[in-house]
Design a protein around this motif. Structure first.
Motif, mmCIF file in Angstrom:
data_model
loop_
_atom_site.group_PDB
_atom_site.id
_atom_site.type_symbol
_atom_site.label_atom_id
_atom_site.label_comp_id
_atom_site.label_asym_id
_atom_site.label_seq_id
_atom_site.Cartn_x
_atom_site.Cartn_y
_atom_site.Cartn_z
ATOM 1 N N HIS A 70 1.052 -1.307 -0.064
ATOM 2 C CA HIS A 70 0.012 0.300 0.414
ATOM 3 C C HIS A 70 0.986 1.698 -0.171
ATOM 4 C CE1 HIS A 70 -1.945 3.365 2.031
ATOM 5 N NE2 HIS A 70 -3.545 2.682 1.189
ATOM 6 N N HIS A 71 0.407 1.940 -0.445
ATOM 7 C CA HIS A 71 1.014 3.422 -0.381
ATOM 8 C C HIS A 71 0.001 4.692 -0.277
ATOM 9 C CE1 HIS A 71 4.674 1.374 -3.247
ATOM 10 N NE2 HIS A 71 3.310 0.594 -3.590
ATOM 11 N N THR A 72 0.666 5.749 -0.043
ATOM 12 C CA THR A 72 -0.273 6.685 -0.277
ATOM 13 C C THR A 72 0.803 8.402 -0.218
ATOM 14 O OG1 THR A 72 -1.599 6.117 2.121
ATOM 15 C CG2 THR A 72 -1.200 8.164 1.725
ATOM 16 N N VAL A 73 -0.092 9.209 -0.939
ATOM 17 C CA VAL A 73 0.712 10.841 -1.656
ATOM 18 C C VAL A 73 -0.074 11.348 -1.673
ATOM 19 C CG1 VAL A 73 1.575 11.171 -3.293
ATOM 20 C CG2 VAL A 73 1.978 9.184 -3.570
ATOM 21 N N ARG A 74 -0.156 12.387 -0.351
ATOM 22 C CA ARG A 74 -0.143 13.555 -0.252
ATOM 23 C C ARG A 74 0.208 14.808 -1.231
ATOM 24 N NH1 ARG A 74 0.005 10.514 4.221
ATOM 25 N NH2 ARG A 74 -1.986 9.846 5.275
ATOM 26 N N THR A 75 -0.627 15.903 -0.858
ATOM 27 C CA THR A 75 -0.109 17.125 -1.283
ATOM 28 C C THR A 75 -1.389 18.247 -0.917
ATOM 29 O OG1 THR A 75 0.694 18.615 -3.426
ATOM 30 C CG2 THR A 75 -1.443 16.974 -3.668
ATOM 31 N N ARG A 76 -0.417 19.287 -0.979
ATOM 32 C CA ARG A 76 -1.478 20.148 -0.402
ATOM 33 C C ARG A 76 -0.630 21.728 -1.029
ATOM 34 N NH1 ARG A 76 -0.537 21.886 5.975
ATOM 35 N NH2 ARG A 76 -0.700 19.838 6.816
ATOM 36 N N PHE A 77 -2.134 23.480 -0.456
ATOM 37 C CA PHE A 77 -1.870 24.401 -1.299
ATOM 38 C C PHE A 77 -2.110 25.175 -0.293
ATOM 39 C CE2 PHE A 77 -0.879 21.540 -5.100
ATOM 40 C CZ PHE A 77 -0.403 22.836 -6.198
ATOM 41 N N ASN A 78 -1.076 26.019 0.262
ATOM 42 C CA ASN A 78 -1.468 27.046 1.652
ATOM 43 C C ASN A 78 -1.791 27.840 0.468
ATOM 44 O OD1 ASN A 78 -1.044 25.629 3.576
ATOM 45 N ND2 ASN A 78 0.750 25.707 3.097
ATOM 46 N N LEU A 79 -2.662 28.057 0.639
ATOM 47 C CA LEU A 79 -3.563 29.886 0.028
ATOM 48 C C LEU A 79 -3.283 31.072 0.635
ATOM 49 C CD1 LEU A 79 -7.197 28.182 -0.838
ATOM 50 C CD2 LEU A 79 -5.392 27.880 -2.323
ATOM 51 N N LEU A 80 -3.627 31.200 2.039
ATOM 52 C CA LEU A 80 -3.457 32.548 2.798
ATOM 53 C C LEU A 80 -1.764 32.313 4.037
ATOM 54 C CD1 LEU A 80 -6.896 32.645 4.173
ATOM 55 C CD2 LEU A 80 -6.049 33.078 2.560
ATOM 56 N N GLY A 81 -1.742 33.492 3.257
ATOM 57 C CA GLY A 81 -0.457 33.428 3.908
ATOM 58 C C GLY A 81 -0.300 33.878 5.349
ATOM 59 N N SER A 82 0.733 33.584 6.081
ATOM 60 C CA SER A 82 1.121 33.843 7.767
ATOM 61 C C SER A 82 0.872 35.040 8.298
ATOM 62 C CB SER A 82 1.342 32.610 8.299
ATOM 63 O OG SER A 82 2.835 33.873 7.138
ATOM 64 N N GLY A 83 0.838 36.810 7.366
ATOM 65 C CA GLY A 83 1.503 37.444 8.198
ATOM 66 C C GLY A 83 0.273 38.310 8.899
ATOM 67 N N PRO A 84 -0.045 39.373 8.990
ATOM 68 C CA PRO A 84 -0.393 40.370 10.412
ATOM 69 C C PRO A 84 -1.371 40.547 9.667
ATOM 70 C CG PRO A 84 1.406 41.526 10.261
ATOM 71 C CD PRO A 84 1.071 40.757 9.083
ATOM 72 N N ALA A 85 -2.003 40.379 8.042
ATOM 73 C CA ALA A 85 -3.464 39.992 7.994
ATOM 74 C C ALA A 85 -4.795 38.816 8.267
ATOM 75 C CB ALA A 85 -4.068 40.029 5.990
ATOM 76 N N PHE A 86 -3.926 37.488 7.914
ATOM 77 C CA PHE A 86 -4.466 36.239 8.788
ATOM 78 C C PHE A 86 -3.863 35.851 9.795
ATOM 79 C CE2 PHE A 86 -4.067 36.828 3.850
ATOM 80 C CZ PHE A 86 -5.898 36.801 3.730
ATOM 81 N N TYR A 87 -3.529 36.667 11.525
ATOM 82 C CA TYR A 87 -2.631 36.288 12.202
ATOM 83 C C TYR A 87 -2.818 37.609 13.291
ATOM 84 C CZ TYR A 87 0.242 34.522 15.831
ATOM 85 O OH TYR A 87 0.528 34.592 17.101
ATOM 86 N N ASN A 88 -3.859 37.214 14.436
ATOM 87 C CA ASN A 88 -3.694 39.061 15.103
ATOM 88 C C ASN A 88 -3.712 38.246 16.547
ATOM 89 O OD1 ASN A 88 -4.207 40.488 13.148
ATOM 90 N ND2 ASN A 88 -6.913 39.997 13.068
ATOM 91 N N THR A 89 -2.906 38.992 17.067
ATOM 92 C CA THR A 89 -2.990 38.809 18.946
ATOM 93 C C THR A 89 -3.460 39.814 19.550
ATOM 94 O OG1 THR A 89 -0.820 38.309 19.055
ATOM 95 C CG2 THR A 89 -1.803 39.394 21.324
ATOM 96 N N ILE A 90 -5.047 39.247 19.980
ATOM 97 C CA ILE A 90 -6.258 40.363 19.998
ATOM 98 C C ILE A 90 -6.130 40.661 22.152
ATOM 99 C CG2 ILE A 90 -7.937 38.713 18.166
ATOM 100 C CD1 ILE A 90 -9.011 36.891 19.804
#
Length: 479
Positions: A70-90
């Motif tokens: 048996h074999h498993t292959v995975r792939t992913r694409f990250n659509l959003l960045g990790s900057g302030p627009a999508f990470y907040n200290t609230i």
């Protein structure tokens, strides 16, 4: 590679200002992070981030002299960045929530969704910087941000051992709670994560204005059919049982048994809008073949009235085709394309009913118009797979555009309407086994559909079965 699921507890939870809301690209997500359980800390920190990704998993089995593997292959694409627009200290500072539950702390947050991916580097890394690993163009990188942001999607075809495909697009809010912590190995305080909350959100397909009549992209399909029976002659038309001699002649296709030859024309949709208020057009016409070169018997051609063709049953099957891309030379396209029967619906007229009788063709026009209708293999195959063309026909009982026979719009009469969760029709609805998504293409996933229909026709108490399948494009609703 499981999908993200809701994680919430008194220690930390995420709530949207409008629960269960679906978002469009470009809209703003607002909500609050809550903590209800007891905590005392001189320094605490609460953060929240939004991430989006498309993920694929392909399972396959190979056989060798040592058995199967048996074999498993995975792939992913990250659509959003990790900057302030999508990470907040609230929140950052001291916090005290008493153990009696008399106080709850909450912290608001807000994220603006982009219209397209904002992380070109994450997209290119998902494709290993190679165009062949992506359905959408990734060269040059600056065009990636112009691609549409894919909507939330999930499918699973096959199984772990039977060459399965799992693919999804997800958007997730994740909040974390950190407390000041002093280790016995160090006198310097550090931050320790003590609670996490997760809330998936749904991006809906961008709405599309209602389709205009010429945007249904109707496809034509033609096939020659015929029946041979003594019941075509009026004196035997009402016979419940044929004589033994008549059955023998019919069994051996004797030329003494009258024959009626006709073409079946089906106009079916190439584009279907989910949730449309207008029924799906599905039009059927029977065109007599009364020319000298046709196989219709003389005694049938001489009848005052052309034999009636009726539709006694209709079945529709929707097949979903999922294609994926993975960055593996061992897989390539061998295990990355699966078509699965998604939905099946049948309609049958009750016993004793004549069914939906197709409009009677004017026999004065039959020989002239029928002689040039549906001739040749090219016309017979028209509408199959890629042969979708324009053109339309009238509703039940009416004459069509110039050169077209009168047709009956079965789709309109049955009120066939496709919704994401069901097929609505007169007497319905028929529930689907999974969500019906619009067709779409993103970096590592492509979703398309096929429509197969099958009809049983009745002529002079004889039945004929006809069927065809072709690509159909499902598009999003307007609302």
């Amino acid at each position: 590679m499981p999908q993200a699921v809701i994680e919430a507890s008194p220690d930390l939870a995420i709530e949207l200002d409008v629960p269960n809301r679906e978002y469009n690209p470009g809209e703003t997500i607002t909500g609050r992070v809550f903590r209800r359980s007891h905590v005392v800390s001189s320094e605490a920190l609460v953060s929240i981030k939004l991430y989006g990704r498309t993920k694929v998993r392909v399972d396959y089995t190979t056989n060798s002299g040592n058995g199967s593997q048996h074999h498993t292959v995975r792939t992913r694409f990250n659509l959003l960045g990790s900057g302030p627009a999508f990470y907040n200290t609230i929140f950052k500072g001291p916090i005290h929530i008493p153990p009696d539950g008399s106080k709850t702390e909450s912290w608001p947050f807000s994220f603006s969704l982009p219209f397209g991916p904002v992380n070109p580097q994450g997209v290119r890394e998902g494709a290993h910087n190679k165009q062949k690993h992506s359905f959408l163009p990734i060269d040059p990188p600056d065009q990636i941000t112009s691609h549409p942001l894919p909507f939330t999607f999930y499918t699973k075809v096959g199984s772990y051992w039977a060459n399965g495909i799992e693919a999804y697009v997800e958007y997730v809010l994740q909040a974390e709670f950190f407390e000041e912590h002093t280790s016995r190995f160090s006198s310097s305080p550090s931050a320790k994560k003590t609670a996490t909350a997760v809330l998936p959100i749904t991006l809906r397909p961008p709405p599309i204005p209602p389709l205009l009549p010429d945007e249904w992209r109707l496809g034509r399909w033609v096939r020659r059919e015929g029946v041979r029976t003594q019941r075509l002659i009026p004196e035997f038309a009402d016979s419940e049982e044929l004589s033994f001699k008549q059955k023998i002649l019919k069994l051996f296709h004797s030329s003494k048994v009258p024959k009626y030859s006709f073409d079946i024309l089906v106009i079916s949709p190439g584009v279907i809008q989910l949730g449309s208020v207008d029924p799906v057009p599905f039009r059927v016409a029977a065109v007599p073949r009364l020319g000298q070169a046709d196989e219709t018997s003389d005694e049938v051609r001489q009848l005052e009235r052309t034999p009636t063709v009726s539709v006694v049953s209709l079945k529709m099957v929707v097949k979903a085709r999922t294609e994926v891309k993975v960055a593996s030379s061992l897989v390539w396209d061998r295990y990355t394309d699966r078509t699965d029967k998604f939905f099946e619906w049948s309609w049958m007229w009750k016993e004793g009913e004549e069914g939906m009788a197709l409009p009677v063709w004017d026999r004065r026009m039959g020989a002239e118009a029928g002689a040039g209708f549906g001739e040749g293999d090219e016309k017979k195959k028209m509408g199959e797979k890629e042969g979708l063309g324009g053109g339309g026909m009238s509703s039940a009982g009416g004459g069509g555009p110039e050169g077209e026979p009168p047709a009956r719009d079965i789709g309109a009469e049955l009120g066939l309407r496709f919704n994401p969760t069901e097929l609505a029709y007169r007497g319905g609805p028929a529930k689907m086994s999974a969500l019906l998504y619009p067709d779409f293409t993103t970096y590592n996933i492509r979703r398309t559909h096929e429509l197969k229909w099958e009809m049983v026709l009745a002529v002079a108490k004889e039945t004929v079965k006809v069927s065809n399948d072709h690509f159909v494009r499902f598009v999003a609703s307007w609302t």
